[in-house]
Design an enzyme around this catalytic site. Sequence first.
Site, PDB file in Angstrom:
ATOM      1  CG  ASN A  37     -41.354 116.992   4.294  1.00 19.97           C
ATOM      2  OD1 ASN A  37     -42.038 117.836   4.847  1.00 19.97           O
ATOM      3  ND2 ASN A  37     -41.212 116.932   2.969  1.00 19.97           N
ATOM      4  CG  HIS A 122     -33.391 119.874  -7.591  1.00 19.00           C
ATOM      5  ND1 HIS A 122     -34.345 119.613  -6.646  1.00 19.00           N
ATOM      6  CD2 HIS A 122     -32.421 118.960  -7.396  1.00 19.00           C
ATOM      7  CE1 HIS A 122     -33.966 118.599  -5.897  1.00 19.00           C
ATOM      8  NE2 HIS A 122     -32.791 118.178  -6.332  1.00 19.00           N
ATOM      9  NE  ARG A 147     -34.420 116.164  -9.025  1.00 19.74           N
ATOM     10  CZ  ARG A 147     -35.263 116.056  -7.998  1.00 19.74           C
ATOM     11  NH1 ARG A 147     -34.993 115.234  -6.996  1.00 19.74           N
ATOM     12  NH2 ARG A 147     -36.356 116.787  -7.941  1.00 19.74           N
ATOM     13  CE1 TYR A 159     -42.747 117.357  -4.096  1.00 20.62           C
ATOM     14  CE2 TYR A 159     -42.021 115.142  -4.615  1.00 20.62           C
ATOM     15  CZ  TYR A 159     -41.816 116.348  -3.978  1.00 20.62           C
ATOM     16  OH  TYR A 159     -40.695 116.529  -3.243  1.00 20.62           O
ATOM     17  CG  ASP A 212     -35.976 111.595  -7.646  1.00 20.89           C
ATOM     18  OD1 ASP A 212     -36.342 110.412  -7.675  1.00 20.89           O
ATOM     19  OD2 ASP A 212     -35.900 112.274  -6.594  1.00 20.89           O
ATOM     20  CG  HIS A 214     -39.962 111.506  -6.962  1.00 20.76           C
ATOM     21  ND1 HIS A 214     -39.872 112.548  -7.854  1.00 20.76           N
ATOM     22  CD2 HIS A 214     -39.298 111.927  -5.867  1.00 20.76           C
ATOM     23  CE1 HIS A 214     -39.209 113.545  -7.305  1.00 20.76           C
ATOM     24  NE2 HIS A 214     -38.835 113.191  -6.108  1.00 20.76           N
ATOM     25  CD  GLU A 238     -33.148 110.604  -6.190  1.00 24.15           C
ATOM     26  OE1 GLU A 238     -32.723 111.605  -6.803  1.00 24.15           O
ATOM     27  OE2 GLU A 238     -33.703 110.668  -5.091  1.00 24.15           O
ATOM     28  CD  GLU A 264     -35.308 110.776  -1.868  1.00 25.71           C
ATOM     29  OE1 GLU A 264     -34.417 111.330  -2.518  1.00 25.71           O
ATOM     30  OE2 GLU A 264     -36.494 111.136  -1.899  1.00 25.71           O
ATOM     31  NE  ARG A 285     -30.766 110.494  -3.979  1.00 24.59           N
ATOM     32  CZ  ARG A 285     -30.651 111.773  -3.618  1.00 24.59           C
ATOM     33  NH1 ARG A 285     -29.465 112.301  -3.414  1.00 24.59           N
ATOM     34  NH2 ARG A 285     -31.730 112.530  -3.475  1.00 24.59           N
ATOM     35  CG  HIS A 314     -32.716 112.906   0.594  1.00 24.22           C
ATOM     36  ND1 HIS A 314     -33.709 112.753   1.541  1.00 24.22           N
ATOM     37  CD2 HIS A 314     -33.299 113.500  -0.470  1.00 24.22           C
ATOM     38  CE1 HIS A 314     -34.841 113.236   1.067  1.00 24.22           C
ATOM     39  NE2 HIS A 314     -34.623 113.691  -0.151  1.00 24.22           N
ATOM     40  CG  ASP A 318     -37.751 117.497   2.940  1.00 24.05           C
ATOM     41  OD1 ASP A 318     -38.117 117.677   1.765  1.00 24.05           O
ATOM     42  OD2 ASP A 318     -37.220 116.450   3.331  1.00 24.05           O
ATOM     43  CD  GLU A 341     -31.574 116.151  -3.603  1.00 20.21           C
ATOM     44  OE1 GLU A 341     -31.588 115.411  -2.604  1.00 20.21           O
ATOM     45  OE2 GLU A 341     -32.526 116.257  -4.385  1.00 20.21           O
ATOM     46  CD1 TRP A 405     -45.476 109.937  -1.538  1.00 21.20           C
ATOM     47  CD2 TRP A 405     -43.777 110.756  -2.766  1.00 21.20           C
ATOM     48  NE1 TRP A 405     -45.452 111.271  -1.382  1.00 21.20           N
ATOM     49  CE2 TRP A 405     -44.425 111.795  -2.115  1.00 21.20           C
ATOM     50  CE3 TRP A 405     -42.700 111.033  -3.604  1.00 21.20           C
ATOM     51  CZ2 TRP A 405     -44.017 113.111  -2.274  1.00 21.20           C
ATOM     52  CZ3 TRP A 405     -42.303 112.322  -3.753  1.00 21.20           C
ATOM     53  CH2 TRP A 405     -42.962 113.361  -3.082  1.00 21.20           C
TER      54      TRP A 405
HETATM   55  O1  KDG Z   1     -39.563 114.809   1.933  1.00 19.83           O
HETATM   56  C1  KDG Z   1     -39.454 114.220   0.662  1.00 19.83           C
HETATM   57  C2  KDG Z   1     -38.481 114.956  -0.197  1.00 19.83           C
HETATM   58  O2  KDG Z   1     -37.322 115.224   0.518  1.00 19.83           O
HETATM   59  C3  KDG Z   1     -38.133 114.168  -1.422  1.00 19.83           C
HETATM   60  O3  KDG Z   1     -39.242 113.906  -2.175  1.00 19.83           O
HETATM   61  C4  KDG Z   1     -37.131 114.869  -2.256  1.00 19.83           C
HETATM   62  O4  KDG Z   1     -36.949 113.016  -3.785  1.00 19.83           O
HETATM   63  C5  KDG Z   1     -36.451 113.989  -3.264  1.00 19.83           C
HETATM   64  C6  KDG Z   1     -35.062 114.326  -3.593  1.00 19.83           C
HETATM   65  O5  KDG Z   1     -34.443 113.561  -4.316  1.00 19.83           O
HETATM   66  O6  KDG Z   1     -34.583 115.348  -3.103  1.00 19.83           O
HETATM   67 MG    MG Z   2     -35.369 111.712  -4.564  1.00 21.79          MG
END
Ligand code: KDG
Ligand code: MG
Length: 405
Positions: A37, A122, A147, A159, A212, A214, A238, A264, A285, A314, A318, A341, A405
């Site tokens: 992605n 989700h 989630r 995000y 999550d 992130h 996560e 992931e 993941r 994961h 994407d 997921e 991120w």
């Molecule tokens: O490309 C990045 C996404 O796949 C990601 O941010 C999604 O964190 C994610 C998840 O747990 O699905």
């Molecule tokens: Mg994630």
Amino acid sequence: MKITDISVFINCPNRNFVTVKIETDEGIYGLGDATLNGREMAVVAYVKEHIKPCLIGKNAHKIEDTWQYLYKGCYWRRGPVTMAAIAGIDMALWDIKGKAASLPVYQLLGGKSRDKIKVYGHANGKDIQETMSQLQSLKEKGYKAVRLQCAVPGMESTYGILGDKKDYYELQSSRSLPPEQIWDTTKYVNFIPKLFDEARDIFGFGIELLHDVHNRLTPREAAGFAKELEPYKLLFLEDPVPAENQSSYKIISEHTTIPIAAGETFNSIWDTKELIENQWIEYLRMAATHAGGITPMKKVADFAAVHQVRMAPHGPPDISPIGHAANAHLNIWAPNFGIQEFVGFGGDDMNAVFSHPLAFEDGYLTLSDKPGLGVDFDEQKAKEYPYKRAYLPVSRLGDGTLWDW
Ligand code: KDG
Ligand code: MG
């Protein structure tokens, strides 16, 4: 059986997907997912320019040797671009082997350890109320695990934590440059426990909940945050911190009993070594598309099993249906599978281009017995969906500092 051609397709039937096709002199072809992605074209060039010329004329049955050749043989090991490219080739070769044997890939891995694959969906709301109504509708669809993410008051555009009614993944596409979003740790850690408090109040403990982060916290922030979430008995928390420094997870796991998931973005078994050997995580993941395919994922799953770590691949939108199918074959085999997921497939456009062997039924994915991976790709139809450059957003603190991120 000789490899006669390798093609790479890049299309956007709702999402950008990189699809690898390997053809053989026996008329059998295989498909692989090499989607990365936001960096898709780098993988396209890698496969076309650097891998394809080396594999024409080679024996399609030598999956392990081909994997070693592409991994060890190029000197520059690992990295997401390299490993997504290898994944595309590796999946396509497993697909070919399955078709040649008239067996689904999971049979070649050792057969089924279970009948169906438990998934989590989700719920992403603009506020707690909306997240609860999404949780309710997922529960009605049969999901046993969900989630929860929610827009944090004061940082609505971040995000993964919605500020509008769109699915949060849409924020990644339809923009020509990466959107920039503001992150505020204090607001986030003070708010999220309220979300889980409400969810347990309304729904009780009969549904599994996940969250999550992130990668946005520091190890000690994450440890405190995890402790606060303990009463809500999450299935897992996560990516609380970035994992380049694996020992960050030591700090977290020494302070909380909440199960932790990570991985992931990992693309090698070496990325997991300390996390798994020290049992700092409960769930891994990693997924076939970003980890170099099915060949290494089988080894990763076995390594994780030795340390009672379960697989929770994961499964975002994407990853293409080919990548989802590869995960499904691994999941149905892996003795230490935990949960997958799964947020559904990307609508009519994607379904017009890919047919796949998966069906969602009452909170589980079922996998058909079609030979190989069981996916097909309509090359003509795919031409109607040209690639659209798209980026993931970046995070900054209020003062402009670029954040994780
Ligand atoms: O490309 C990045 C996404 O796949 C990601 O941010 C999604 O964190 C994610 C998840 O747990 O699905
Ligand atoms: Mg994630």
